[in-house]
Design a protein around this motif. Sequence first.
Motif, mmCIF file in Angstrom:
data_model
loop_
_atom_site.group_PDB
_atom_site.id
_atom_site.type_symbol
_atom_site.label_atom_id
_atom_site.label_comp_id
_atom_site.label_asym_id
_atom_site.label_seq_id
_atom_site.Cartn_x
_atom_site.Cartn_y
_atom_site.Cartn_z
ATOM 1 N N PRO A 28 0.791 -1.350 0.119
ATOM 2 C CA PRO A 28 -0.093 -0.230 0.073
ATOM 3 C C PRO A 28 0.740 1.269 0.114
ATOM 4 O O PRO A 28 1.891 1.294 0.761
ATOM 5 C CB PRO A 28 -0.637 0.005 1.409
ATOM 6 N N PHE A 29 0.250 2.155 -0.860
ATOM 7 C CA PHE A 29 1.190 3.710 -0.972
ATOM 8 C C PHE A 29 0.216 4.579 -0.604
ATOM 9 O O PHE A 29 -0.876 4.474 -0.411
ATOM 10 C CB PHE A 29 1.627 3.658 -2.166
ATOM 11 N N ILE A 30 0.936 5.773 -0.572
ATOM 12 C CA ILE A 30 0.233 7.223 -0.465
ATOM 13 C C ILE A 30 0.391 7.987 -1.804
ATOM 14 O O ILE A 30 1.220 7.830 -2.378
ATOM 15 C CB ILE A 30 0.859 8.083 0.814
ATOM 16 N N ALA A 31 -0.687 8.597 -2.053
ATOM 17 C CA ALA A 31 -0.848 9.149 -3.435
ATOM 18 C C ALA A 31 0.203 10.437 -3.387
ATOM 19 O O ALA A 31 0.160 10.987 -2.486
ATOM 20 C CB ALA A 31 -2.476 9.911 -3.756
ATOM 21 N N GLY A 32 0.772 10.431 -4.589
ATOM 22 C CA GLY A 32 1.937 11.157 -4.603
ATOM 23 C C GLY A 32 3.195 10.598 -4.718
ATOM 24 O O GLY A 32 4.406 10.895 -4.990
ATOM 25 N N GLN A 33 3.452 9.426 -4.114
ATOM 26 C CA GLN A 33 4.730 8.543 -4.012
ATOM 27 C C GLN A 33 5.212 7.834 -5.244
ATOM 28 O O GLN A 33 4.273 8.001 -6.411
ATOM 29 C CB GLN A 33 4.453 7.551 -3.052
ATOM 30 N N PHE A 34 6.257 7.485 -5.427
ATOM 31 C CA PHE A 34 6.873 6.833 -6.538
ATOM 32 C C PHE A 34 7.295 5.495 -6.273
ATOM 33 O O PHE A 34 7.653 5.086 -5.380
ATOM 34 C CB PHE A 34 8.095 7.813 -7.050
ATOM 35 N N ILE A 35 7.478 4.576 -7.525
ATOM 36 C CA ILE A 35 8.119 3.313 -7.356
ATOM 37 C C ILE A 35 9.123 3.459 -8.375
ATOM 38 O O ILE A 35 9.542 4.427 -8.950
ATOM 39 C CB ILE A 35 7.184 2.237 -7.775
ATOM 40 N N LYS A 36 10.124 2.157 -8.479
ATOM 41 C CA LYS A 36 11.166 2.124 -9.280
ATOM 42 C C LYS A 36 10.929 1.047 -10.295
ATOM 43 O O LYS A 36 9.997 -0.052 -9.961
ATOM 44 C CB LYS A 36 12.435 1.838 -8.572
ATOM 45 N N LEU A 37 11.030 1.434 -11.572
ATOM 46 C CA LEU A 37 11.075 0.195 -12.602
ATOM 47 C C LEU A 37 12.482 -0.220 -12.910
ATOM 48 O O LEU A 37 13.213 0.891 -12.839
ATOM 49 C CB LEU A 37 10.261 0.530 -13.699
ATOM 50 N N SER A 38 12.654 -1.300 -13.086
ATOM 51 C CA SER A 38 14.192 -1.867 -13.425
ATOM 52 C C SER A 38 14.362 -2.772 -14.184
ATOM 53 O O SER A 38 13.162 -3.776 -14.643
ATOM 54 C CB SER A 38 14.997 -2.001 -12.100
ATOM 55 N N SER A 51 6.629 8.354 -10.659
ATOM 56 C CA SER A 51 5.418 8.591 -9.770
ATOM 57 C C SER A 51 4.444 7.589 -10.285
ATOM 58 O O SER A 51 4.199 7.375 -11.466
ATOM 59 C CB SER A 51 5.016 9.794 -9.877
ATOM 60 N N LEU A 52 3.595 7.106 -9.008
ATOM 61 C CA LEU A 52 2.460 6.602 -9.613
ATOM 62 C C LEU A 52 1.252 7.433 -9.915
ATOM 63 O O LEU A 52 0.882 8.463 -9.036
ATOM 64 C CB LEU A 52 1.949 5.587 -8.192
ATOM 65 N N VAL A 53 0.449 7.132 -10.795
ATOM 66 C CA VAL A 53 -0.398 7.948 -11.321
ATOM 67 C C VAL A 53 -1.811 7.281 -10.875
ATOM 68 O O VAL A 53 -2.790 8.160 -10.565
ATOM 69 C CB VAL A 53 -0.633 7.899 -12.749
ATOM 70 N N ASN A 54 -1.882 6.082 -10.479
ATOM 71 C CA ASN A 54 -2.968 5.506 -9.994
ATOM 72 C C ASN A 54 -3.344 5.905 -8.632
ATOM 73 O O ASN A 54 -2.311 6.085 -7.971
ATOM 74 C CB ASN A 54 -3.056 3.909 -10.244
ATOM 75 N N PRO A 55 -4.631 6.099 -8.073
ATOM 76 C CA PRO A 55 -4.605 6.374 -6.689
ATOM 77 C C PRO A 55 -4.544 4.994 -6.018
ATOM 78 O O PRO A 55 -4.482 4.026 -6.507
ATOM 79 C CB PRO A 55 -6.265 6.795 -6.507
ATOM 80 N N PRO A 56 -4.441 5.139 -4.548
ATOM 81 C CA PRO A 56 -4.220 3.831 -3.642
ATOM 82 C C PRO A 56 -5.390 3.208 -3.755
ATOM 83 O O PRO A 56 -6.460 3.646 -4.150
ATOM 84 C CB PRO A 56 -3.916 4.568 -2.169
ATOM 85 N N GLY A 57 -5.496 1.971 -3.560
ATOM 86 C CA GLY A 57 -6.494 0.970 -3.643
ATOM 87 C C GLY A 57 -6.867 0.257 -4.768
ATOM 88 O O GLY A 57 -7.716 -0.613 -5.155
ATOM 89 N N THR A 58 -5.925 0.659 -5.899
ATOM 90 C CA THR A 58 -6.213 0.117 -7.173
ATOM 91 C C THR A 58 -5.280 -1.209 -7.074
ATOM 92 O O THR A 58 -4.267 -1.419 -6.311
ATOM 93 C CB THR A 58 -5.581 0.830 -8.335
ATOM 94 N N ASP A 59 -5.719 -2.402 -7.788
ATOM 95 C CA ASP A 59 -4.793 -3.525 -7.979
ATOM 96 C C ASP A 59 -3.799 -3.773 -8.998
ATOM 97 O O ASP A 59 -3.469 -4.618 -9.738
ATOM 98 C CB ASP A 59 -6.060 -4.860 -8.113
#
Length: 249
Positions: A28-38, A51-59
């Motif tokens: 689970p994350f907070i809206a506005g946070q980012f992940i890394k792709l590699s 940055s994650l474009v989707n809101p929290p709670g999506t699968d």
Amino acid sequence: MWTTGKVIERIDWNDKLFSLRIKADVEPFIAGQFIKLSQMRDDKRVARAYSLVNPPGTDYVEVLAVAVEDGQLSPDLKALKPGDTIEVSSKAAGFMTLEEVPHGALQGKHLWFLATGTAVGPFISMLATDEPWQRFEKVILVYGVRLAEDLAYLETIKQFVKKYPQQFVFIPIVTREDYPDGLSCRIPDGINSGLIEQKAGLEINAEHSQMMVCGNPGMITDAQTALIDKGLVKNLRRAPGQITVEKYW
């Protein structure tokens, strides 16, 4: 910690700008946070933050990216199609979140999102949550790009306009061609000249405004200067203020 994600959808906004929707086991994350792709290349891991474009709670996780010709990862991401896999960090990070914006008496009434290019992504995520609409009387998105074709997620933004017609103000800025109902200045210049305030019908000031700024380093530096000239100060945990920033590279 990395997990293998599977691309389930991609959107090409133009020949370089694209979004990837990826099915991945992410905490689970907070809206506005980012992940890394590699990806692994020559036994070395090449990783970049998005940055994650989707809101929290999506699968799924969704990122907005631009392909850079000599980039180490983005050309490979640009080549991905549904069914392909990509390594995804299992935990999001970052402090460009509404949790970091002061609450209570220091909050103010108006929340401003200032973004250039792909940095609109975290703001799209925040706008899809309840928090900005519950905390602020007005929410303003200022979205600057070079060309109209660079305006990603326009239909999504229009849905926010439709859903929150009295609360939401959208100001597109296109600098290299005319755009209906938009401005053509750089964001910092629009702050200095008053054009952005005039377009929004709202004043930017320390009493009522919270500014979240995300984009290229030059825009951030100049926008901060323009906002400080208006009496606003940078928001820090130890010293709450009105300007929250995240450099996008």
